[in-house]
Design a protein around this motif. Structure first.
Motif, PDB file in Angstrom:
ATOM      1  N   GLU A  88     116.588  16.921  50.610  1.00 29.04           N
ATOM      2  CA  GLU A  88     117.636  17.891  50.903  1.00 29.04           C
ATOM      3  C   GLU A  88     118.852  17.244  51.562  1.00 29.04           C
ATOM      4  N   SER A  89     118.645  16.203  52.351  1.00 36.76           N
ATOM      5  CA  SER A  89     119.803  15.521  52.933  1.00 36.76           C
ATOM      6  C   SER A  89     120.586  14.779  51.861  1.00 36.76           C
ATOM      7  N   CYS A  90     119.891  14.229  50.875  1.00 40.18           N
ATOM      8  CA  CYS A  90     120.594  13.576  49.758  1.00 40.18           C
ATOM      9  C   CYS A  90     121.403  14.595  48.963  1.00 40.18           C
ATOM     10  N   LEU A  91     120.846  15.787  48.764  1.00 39.23           N
ATOM     11  CA  LEU A  91     121.578  16.840  48.055  1.00 39.23           C
ATOM     12  C   LEU A  91     122.795  17.297  48.859  1.00 39.23           C
ATOM     13  N   ALA A  92     122.644  17.377  50.163  1.00 35.94           N
ATOM     14  CA  ALA A  92     123.763  17.816  51.003  1.00 35.94           C
ATOM     15  C   ALA A  92     124.863  16.772  51.035  1.00 35.94           C
ATOM     16  N   ILE A  93     124.481  15.499  51.085  1.00 35.84           N
ATOM     17  CA  ILE A  93     125.492  14.438  51.123  1.00 35.84           C
ATOM     18  C   ILE A  93     126.287  14.429  49.819  1.00 35.84           C
ATOM     19  N   GLY A  94     125.600  14.661  48.705  1.00 36.61           N
ATOM     20  CA  GLY A  94     126.284  14.687  47.411  1.00 36.61           C
ATOM     21  C   GLY A  94     127.030  15.970  47.143  1.00 36.61           C
ATOM     22  N   ASN A  95     126.942  16.942  48.069  1.00 32.10           N
ATOM     23  CA  ASN A  95     127.617  18.217  47.930  1.00 32.10           C
ATOM     24  C   ASN A  95     127.281  18.859  46.576  1.00 32.10           C
ATOM     25  N   ILE A  96     126.006  18.861  46.245  1.00 30.57           N
ATOM     26  CA  ILE A  96     125.534  19.290  44.937  1.00 30.57           C
ATOM     27  C   ILE A  96     125.806  20.768  44.676  1.00 30.57           C
ATOM     28  N   LYS A  97     125.566  21.617  45.666  1.00 29.75           N
ATOM     29  CA  LYS A  97     125.746  23.057  45.437  1.00 29.75           C
ATOM     30  C   LYS A  97     127.207  23.399  45.134  1.00 29.75           C
ATOM     31  N   ALA A  98     128.118  22.746  45.801  1.00 30.18           N
ATOM     32  CA  ALA A  98     129.539  22.990  45.523  1.00 30.18           C
ATOM     33  C   ALA A  98     129.903  22.501  44.124  1.00 30.18           C
ATOM     34  N   LYS A  99     129.322  21.383  43.723  1.00 29.61           N
ATOM     35  CA  LYS A  99     129.600  20.873  42.382  1.00 29.61           C
ATOM     36  C   LYS A  99     129.028  21.793  41.309  1.00 29.61           C
ATOM     37  N   ILE A 100     127.862  22.378  41.582  1.00 30.26           N
ATOM     38  CA  ILE A 100     127.286  23.346  40.631  1.00 30.26           C
ATOM     39  C   ILE A 100     128.201  24.556  40.524  1.00 30.26           C
ATOM     40  N   TRP A 101     128.706  25.037  41.644  1.00 28.72           N
ATOM     41  CA  TRP A 101     129.584  26.199  41.637  1.00 28.72           C
ATOM     42  C   TRP A 101     130.836  25.934  40.801  1.00 28.72           C
ATOM     43  N   ARG A 102     131.422  24.744  40.932  1.00 25.14           N
ATOM     44  CA  ARG A 102     132.624  24.419  40.166  1.00 25.14           C
ATOM     45  C   ARG A 102     132.320  24.161  38.698  1.00 25.14           C
ATOM     46  N   ARG A 103     131.168  23.573  38.409  1.00 26.02           N
ATOM     47  CA  ARG A 103     130.840  23.143  37.046  1.00 26.02           C
ATOM     48  C   ARG A 103     130.444  24.300  36.144  1.00 26.02           C
ATOM     49  N   PHE A 104     129.661  25.221  36.662  1.00 26.64           N
ATOM     50  CA  PHE A 104     129.146  26.325  35.852  1.00 26.64           C
ATOM     51  C   PHE A 104     129.898  27.606  36.193  1.00 26.64           C
ATOM     52  N   THR A 105     130.488  28.215  35.184  1.00 25.49           N
ATOM     53  CA  THR A 105     131.215  29.463  35.410  1.00 25.49           C
ATOM     54  C   THR A 105     130.359  30.678  35.097  1.00 25.49           C
ATOM     55  N   ASP A 106     129.392  30.511  34.215  1.00 30.27           N
ATOM     56  CA  ASP A 106     128.499  31.609  33.866  1.00 30.27           C
ATOM     57  C   ASP A 106     127.486  31.818  34.998  1.00 30.27           C
ATOM     58  N   GLU A 107     127.315  33.077  35.389  1.00 29.64           N
ATOM     59  CA  GLU A 107     126.424  33.390  36.509  1.00 29.64           C
ATOM     60  C   GLU A 107     124.974  33.029  36.211  1.00 29.64           C
ATOM     61  N   ASN A 108     124.541  33.183  34.967  1.00 34.15           N
ATOM     62  CA  ASN A 108     123.167  32.840  34.595  1.00 34.15           C
ATOM     63  C   ASN A 108     122.927  31.332  34.694  1.00 34.15           C
ATOM     64  N   GLU A 109     123.908  30.541  34.272  1.00 28.42           N
ATOM     65  CA  GLU A 109     123.775  29.086  34.371  1.00 28.42           C
ATOM     66  C   GLU A 109     123.725  28.642  35.839  1.00 28.42           C
ATOM     67  N   ARG A 110     124.555  29.264  36.667  1.00 26.65           N
ATOM     68  CA  ARG A 110     124.528  28.940  38.095  1.00 26.65           C
ATOM     69  C   ARG A 110     123.175  29.283  38.699  1.00 26.65           C
ATOM     70  N   HIS A 111     122.681  30.467  38.340  1.00 26.23           N
ATOM     71  CA  HIS A 111     121.386  30.892  38.870  1.00 26.23           C
ATOM     72  C   HIS A 111     120.287  29.907  38.471  1.00 26.23           C
ATOM     73  N   TYR A 112     120.303  29.461  37.213  1.00 25.83           N
ATOM     74  CA  TYR A 112     119.296  28.501  36.745  1.00 25.83           C
ATOM     75  C   TYR A 112     119.440  27.173  37.481  1.00 25.83           C
ATOM     76  N   ALA A 113     120.672  26.713  37.674  1.00 30.31           N
ATOM     77  CA  ALA A 113     120.894  25.438  38.368  1.00 30.31           C
ATOM     78  C   ALA A 113     120.424  25.521  39.820  1.00 30.31           C
TER      79      ALA A 113
END
Length: 136
Positions: A88-113
């Motif tokens: 989880e610290s590696c995910l936080a350092i990479g700011n993964i959740k923010a990148k998912i939010w920017r990358r996927f515009t469809d709500e279903n794709e975001r939910h799956y990610a």
């Protein structure tokens, strides 16, 4: 109303100190073995449920027999928690959740990610796939 009474504690005698030192050593040795085993990405699926790694460790003979089983159980749970915190610290350092939010515009794709981020087995599989792609 009752009050808690604190008694003065005496220093440990040599026998008790040696026994305590031995218990701490066995605990840290067991946790080191467990963390080393959990480094394998193929075992990250065991991080999804807290007791699954304990069951895996017992069936594969990772539990030492000369030590209290409750102490080793706690070392196994602590090793799982250590590995989860590292991932989880590696995910936080990479700011993964923010990148998912920017990358996927469809709500279903975001939910799956986001659901994939909640399962460590899915994170491990995607890590293996990414490493295999980089080797090509």
């Amino acid at each position: 109303m009752k009050r808690t009474v604190r008694l003065a504690a005496l220093p440990l005698n040599r026998g008790k100190y040696g026994e305590l030192y031995s218990v701490v050593g066995h605990y840290s040795d067991a946790k080191s073995v467990f963390v080393a085993r959990l480094r394998q990405i193929s075992l990250w699926g065991l991080l999804d449920r807290s007791k699954s790694f304990r069951d895996y460790a017992k069936t594969h003979g990772l539990y030492p027999t000369s030590i209290n089983v409750h102490l080793i159980d706690q070392a196994a749970f602590d090793a799982v928690d250590t590995c989860i915190r590292h991932i989880e610290s590696c995910l936080a350092i990479g700011n993964i959740k923010a990148k998912i939010w920017r990358r996927f515009t469809d709500e279903n794709e975001r939910h799956y990610a986001y659901a994939c981020l909640a399962r460590y087995s899915a994170i491990g599989r995607s890590w293996v796939v990414a490493c295999q792609r980089s080797l090509r």
